[in-house]
Design a protein around this motif. Structure first.
Motif, PDB file in Angstrom:
ATOM      1  N   LYS A 601       0.832  -1.211  -0.195  1.00 15.28           N
ATOM      2  CA  LYS A 601      -0.107  -0.269  -0.076  1.00 15.28           C
ATOM      3  C   LYS A 601       0.904   1.326   0.224  1.00 15.28           C
ATOM      4  N   LYS A 602       2.146   1.122  -0.767  1.00 18.40           N
ATOM      5  CA  LYS A 602       2.789   2.332  -0.530  1.00 18.40           C
ATOM      6  C   LYS A 602       2.552   3.281  -1.882  1.00 18.40           C
ATOM      7  N   MET A 603       2.908   4.471  -1.956  1.00 20.85           N
ATOM      8  CA  MET A 603       2.670   5.256  -2.921  1.00 20.85           C
ATOM      9  C   MET A 603       3.634   4.922  -4.015  1.00 20.85           C
ATOM     10  N   VAL A 604       3.281   5.005  -5.396  1.00 22.77           N
ATOM     11  CA  VAL A 604       4.145   4.754  -6.514  1.00 22.77           C
ATOM     12  C   VAL A 604       4.251   5.850  -7.571  1.00 22.77           C
ATOM     13  N   PRO A 605       5.028   5.766  -8.419  1.00 20.88           N
ATOM     14  CA  PRO A 605       4.970   6.781  -9.647  1.00 20.88           C
ATOM     15  C   PRO A 605       3.417   6.875 -10.277  1.00 20.88           C
ATOM     16  N   GLU A 606       3.019   8.080 -10.833  1.00 23.68           N
ATOM     17  CA  GLU A 606       1.938   8.138 -11.347  1.00 23.68           C
ATOM     18  C   GLU A 606       2.053   7.575 -12.931  1.00 23.68           C
ATOM     19  N   ALA A 607       3.557   7.616 -13.452  1.00 27.33           N
ATOM     20  CA  ALA A 607       3.638   6.995 -14.676  1.00 27.33           C
ATOM     21  C   ALA A 607       5.167   6.749 -14.626  1.00 27.33           C
ATOM     22  N   ILE A 608       5.481   5.646 -15.321  1.00 24.59           N
ATOM     23  CA  ILE A 608       6.825   5.247 -15.510  1.00 24.59           C
ATOM     24  C   ILE A 608       7.520   4.942 -17.003  1.00 24.59           C
ATOM     25  N   HIS A 609       8.418   5.644 -17.455  1.00 28.51           N
ATOM     26  CA  HIS A 609       8.462   5.601 -18.821  1.00 28.51           C
ATOM     27  C   HIS A 609      10.044   5.039 -18.809  1.00 28.51           C
ATOM     28  N   PHE A 610      10.095   3.955 -19.351  1.00 35.04           N
ATOM     29  CA  PHE A 610      11.347   3.134 -19.838  1.00 35.04           C
ATOM     30  C   PHE A 610      12.072   3.354 -21.224  1.00 35.04           C
ATOM     31  N   GLY A 611      13.244   3.520 -21.035  1.00 33.01           N
ATOM     32  CA  GLY A 611      14.125   3.920 -22.012  1.00 33.01           C
ATOM     33  C   GLY A 611      15.172   3.188 -22.074  1.00 33.01           C
ATOM     34  N   ALA A 612      16.051   3.086 -23.295  1.00 35.86           N
ATOM     35  CA  ALA A 612      17.472   2.323 -23.167  1.00 35.86           C
ATOM     36  C   ALA A 612      18.345   3.216 -23.988  1.00 35.86           C
ATOM     37  N   MET A 613      19.642   2.988 -23.553  1.00 34.69           N
ATOM     38  CA  MET A 613      21.000   3.648 -24.249  1.00 34.69           C
ATOM     39  C   MET A 613      21.505   2.866 -25.414  1.00 34.69           C
ATOM     40  N   LEU A 623      16.240  -3.263 -33.266  1.00 29.88           N
ATOM     41  CA  LEU A 623      15.634  -1.990 -32.812  1.00 29.88           C
ATOM     42  C   LEU A 623      14.252  -2.299 -32.942  1.00 29.88           C
ATOM     43  N   ASP A 624      13.668  -2.875 -34.108  1.00 29.66           N
ATOM     44  CA  ASP A 624      12.387  -3.387 -34.550  1.00 29.66           C
ATOM     45  C   ASP A 624      11.751  -3.992 -33.501  1.00 29.66           C
ATOM     46  N   LEU A 625      12.649  -5.036 -32.664  1.00 27.83           N
ATOM     47  CA  LEU A 625      12.089  -5.724 -31.828  1.00 27.83           C
ATOM     48  C   LEU A 625      11.933  -5.027 -30.357  1.00 27.83           C
ATOM     49  N   LEU A 626      12.789  -3.918 -30.183  1.00 33.09           N
ATOM     50  CA  LEU A 626      12.981  -3.397 -28.972  1.00 33.09           C
ATOM     51  C   LEU A 626      12.003  -2.045 -28.878  1.00 33.09           C
ATOM     52  N   LEU A 627      11.897  -1.155 -30.004  1.00 30.87           N
ATOM     53  CA  LEU A 627      11.099  -0.067 -30.111  1.00 30.87           C
ATOM     54  C   LEU A 627       9.661  -0.334 -29.619  1.00 30.87           C
ATOM     55  N   PRO A 628       8.935  -1.276 -29.469  1.00 32.77           N
ATOM     56  CA  PRO A 628       7.390  -1.637 -28.993  1.00 32.77           C
ATOM     57  C   PRO A 628       7.624  -1.434 -27.479  1.00 32.77           C
ATOM     58  N   ARG A 629       8.656  -1.664 -26.872  1.00 29.55           N
ATOM     59  CA  ARG A 629       8.893  -1.624 -25.550  1.00 29.55           C
ATOM     60  C   ARG A 629       9.320  -0.393 -24.913  1.00 29.55           C
ATOM     61  N   LEU A 630       9.743   0.568 -25.680  1.00 30.61           N
ATOM     62  CA  LEU A 630      10.365   1.675 -25.224  1.00 30.61           C
ATOM     63  C   LEU A 630       9.371   3.006 -25.352  1.00 30.61           C
ATOM     64  N   SER A 631       9.493   3.726 -24.359  1.00 26.79           N
ATOM     65  CA  SER A 631       9.086   5.115 -24.389  1.00 26.79           C
ATOM     66  C   SER A 631       9.970   6.027 -24.894  1.00 26.79           C
TER      67      SER A 631
END
Length: 760
Positions: A601-613, A623-631
């Protein structure tokens, strides 16, 4: 009579002479009589360095009329040779030596034997102490050692009485006391002006003759014990030594640290009547003389190890352990060190630290990353002659540092200083123009909004968001906290840092890169893992590879970030992703920690955006496989370029080949940019490439609309963006990239000049 007895007998008499209120000349006249009588020598003479010449200052046995009359150059005659080579001569027949010169005014023609020792101050000869005898005989070792000890006491008397000029006391030629230019490797570009300060200040020996020999002996015993503890502790430090040399260096240090012969010689010097500091320095002088006779580079290196240990022992016994940071900077300072750790650099007052000069250092060193974040220019690989920087730069010397041109001017002339300050002023004027753009949004001439973000790694860096008007933090290097900590940062400490950063950033986004340590960024608390000894650290066990294997480390950081960003948007970026499964594995750690927090019951982020270097070229092929997973996707141009070129960016020999404006690199980057079109994934560049004006133009011309750069580059890039017509630039870049033989740097420079766009 032993050497100890002979030296003690002389020092006992000299102690009274030095304590008297007689003039310096009278003291020297008494000194030559004391030494002559103690050694039963018919002649004893003292020559001092004045205006670059050795002048006879006092004598017993030679013609008194020659005092202050007989002078010789460094290297001239036997006396000049001793001063030049800083070595002892002991001759049964002086006239047989090739350097012998007869001076008739001295009346020395009847003397055959000759012995002389240098009077040394700060590793330089400032005079010579000589004895002569009618009978042709070599002086005994006990007599030579007594002379050497006496010469050390004379050094204190001579310099305290200011009998030699400062330039002469430091052993500097007119060229060395005048302006000097030091060259090196540009590690962090920029200009800085200030006064020289050594990170490890030179130990000042204030008393040479001991009042209580047993007390001095006790002090040096305690110092040896403390030094042994320090040396033994080095074996547990992962950053001691380099690569496979670790054990060899450590064993050499231990060999010298526990060498009974070394400690015995120091003890004997104390027995002769010297203080602990003077005894260590006395033995060190003897070591330096031996070093000058060694042609074998390996043996010379080992003697340098002993010199380092002697300096360590001297700092311990004197209590002068503090660095320049701990003593406090009192004026604008250019710091000089052999090398520095990131934590050591962070101890310095940023307001007064204007630049750093390192005798070692590389582009990938931890301290360079921190210095760049601090905005402190750094010159590395700087060395000047056989004496190193200490042989050229004195504490307090004025230095003009141009790390961009990889040079530093020491003791500049007035015209050089004026020209530098004018250039500095123009740089500040330009910075003022850039600062005026703080609240101006960076739109191109054709109306396209470019995101100009900044890189950071320290809590204090976030203040630059407001000062520069950057759109946010495109790269927050979380590893800085790990690099400057003695132990793995606790989750609570990590969480506090991340929360403080988010609070300071306000509504602006902060992209946190998960920890990138390992490889060349070793930390002591992961010593067992770091023992893998990657031959190519940049391509080794580091970043996400390490974090996924050390899942406890990854889990702690994930929980810290999630808790710190409670109720806000969180941006997380994974470094050095090579394959899609690595991204999935890293995201899974965050998903699991998120589920755990929700279950509590802890507060969590309202939104999480994941990216890669994208730093590893292989990722571009999936990249064609990875892009759908990325923000979002960020290109790490520093590592990417060296991987594409197979060229270590820390190697000066490859510096000219490490060009971001090569057709090969720009084609690769354009292909990545084109792959993201229509994917909904925001793509940008975070690295030094985006902060250089000409390179930034190229990036804009191949489709990049987000740049994350150093805070100092934000203003210049915002100003650049407003002068660009993207359609025109994109067309030009397309044409140039079609021709493999194109000199793109030359073409782009000419294009920019025609449009009055300034570049680096």
């Amino acid at each position: 009579m032993t050497a100890v007895d002979a030296a003690r007998q002389i020092l006992t008499s000299l102690h009274d002479v030095m304590a008297s209120r007689a003039r310096a000349q009278e003291k020297l006249d008494q000194v030559v009589d004391i030494i002559g009588e103690s050694l039963s020598s018919e002649v004893c003479s003292i020559y001092l360095l004045r205006e670059g010449m050795l002048e006879l200052y006092a004598t017993r046995g030679l013609n008194k009329s020659a005092v202050h009359v007989t002078r010789m150059a460094i290297g001239e005659g036997l006396t000049g040779s001793i001063a030049d080579k800083v070595e002892t001569l002991n001759l049964a027949e002086a006239k047989a030596h090739p350097d012998f010169q007869y001076r008739p005014e001295t009346g020395e023609d009847k003397f055959h034997s000759f012995a002389g020792v240098p009077i040394v101050y700060r590793e330089r000869a400032v005079g010579v102490l000589c004895v002569q005898h009618v009978d042709p005989r070599k002086y005994a070792d006990v007599e030579i050692e007594a002379l050497q000890t006496t010469a050390m006491v004379l050094s204190e008397l001579i310099t305290n009485a200011e009998l030699v000029d400062e330039e002469d006391a430091l052993g500097l030629t007119p060229e060395q006391s005048g302006p000097q230019i030091i060259s090196g490797l540009s590690l962090v570009k920029g200009l800085g002006a200030g006064f020289a300060a050594y990170h490890q200040p030179r130990v000042q020996i204030t008393q040479v003759v001991a009042d209580d020999i047993e007390a001095e002996r006790h002090r040096v015993y305690n110092a040896f014990d403390k030094m042994h503890e320090q040396i033994d502790g080095l074996s547990a430090q992962a950053d001691f030594g380099v690569g496979g040399e670790h054990e060899e260096v450590l064993q050499t240090y231990k060999m010298f640290a526990y060498d009974e012969g070394w400690s015995r010689r120091i003890n004997e010097a104390i027995s002769s009547g010297l203080t602990a500091e003077a005894a260590i320095e006395r033995v060190q002088q003897h070591t330096r003389m031996r070093m000058r006779e060694i042609d074998d580079p390996l043996l010379a290196d080992r003697m340098h190890d002993l010199e380092d240990l002697a300096n360590r022992l001297l700092r311990i016994v004197s209590g002068q352990l503090g660095t320049a940071a701990q003593q406090g900077l009192r004026q604008d300072t250019i710091l000089i060190a052999r090398n520095l750790g990131p934590a050591e650099l962070l101890e310095y007052d940023r307001r007064r630290l204007k630049g750093v000069i390192l005798e070692e250092g590389s582009l990938t060193a931890h301290v360079v990353i921190v210095a760049r974040a601090m905005g402190v220019p750094v010159l590395g690989r700087a060395n000047h002659g056989n004496g190193g920087l200490r042989g050229t730069v004195r504490d307090g010397d004025e230095i003009l540092l141009d790390a961009t041109a990889a040079t530093a001017t020491v003791r500049p002339t007035a015209p050089v200083a004026d020209a530098f300050l004018q250039r500095f002023a123009k740089t500040k004027e330009r910075q003022a123009v850039y600062a005026s753009l703080r609240d101006v949004e960076p739109f191109t001439k054709c109306g396209t909004r470019i995101q100009v973000m900044m890189n950071a790694g320290l809590r204090d860096d976030i203040s630059a968001l407001a000062m520069t008007g950057a759109d946010g933090v495109g790269l927050f290097r979380t590893e800085f906290q790990f690099l400057v900590s003695a132990t793995l940062p606790a989750r609570e400490r990590q969480q506090k840092l991340y929360r403080d950063v988010l609070d300071a950033a306000g509504e602006k986004p902060v992209i946190f890169r998960t920890v990138d340590i390992g490889g060349d960024k070793s930390v002591p608390y992961l010593a067992s893992e770091m023992a893998r000894q990657d031959e190519n650290p940049a391509m080794g066990w580091r970043a996400l590879r390490l974090a996924l294997e050390r899942d406890g480390l990854m889990k702690a950081q994930a929980r810290s970030l999630l808790e710190a960003a409670a109720g806000r948007s969180l941006y997380v970026m994974f470094p050095m992703v090579s394959e899609v499964w690595e991204f999935d594995a890293a995201k899974k750690v965050f998903d699991e920690q998120l589920a755990f927090l929700r279950s509590k019951k802890k507060m969590v982020p309202e939104a999480i955006h994941f990216g890669a270097m994208l730093e590893v070229p292989a990722l571009a092929e999936v990249l064609d496989l990875l892009l759908p997973r990325l923000s979002f996707l960020s290109i790490g141009t520093n590592d990417l370029t060296q991987f594409l070129y197979a060229a270590d960016r820390g190697n000066p020999a490859l510096a000219e080949r490490y060009d971001w404006l090569s057709v090969a690199i720009l084609r690769f980057l354009r292909r990545v940019s084109q792959q993201t079109v229509g994917s909904g994934v925001d793509v940008g560049v975070c690295g030094e490439m985006g902060g250089r004006r000409l390179e930034a133009l190229a990036l804009l011309g191949i489709g990049y609309r987000r740049l994350s750069i150093t805070p100092a580059a934000v203003g210049p890039i915002k100003e650049l963006v407003r002068k660009v017509d993207l359609a025109e630039l994109t067309e030009a870049m397309s044409q140039w990239l079609l021709k493999p033989e194109t000199n793109l740097r030359q073409e782009l420079s000419a294009w920019a000049q025609e449009r009055e766009i300034e570049f680096d």
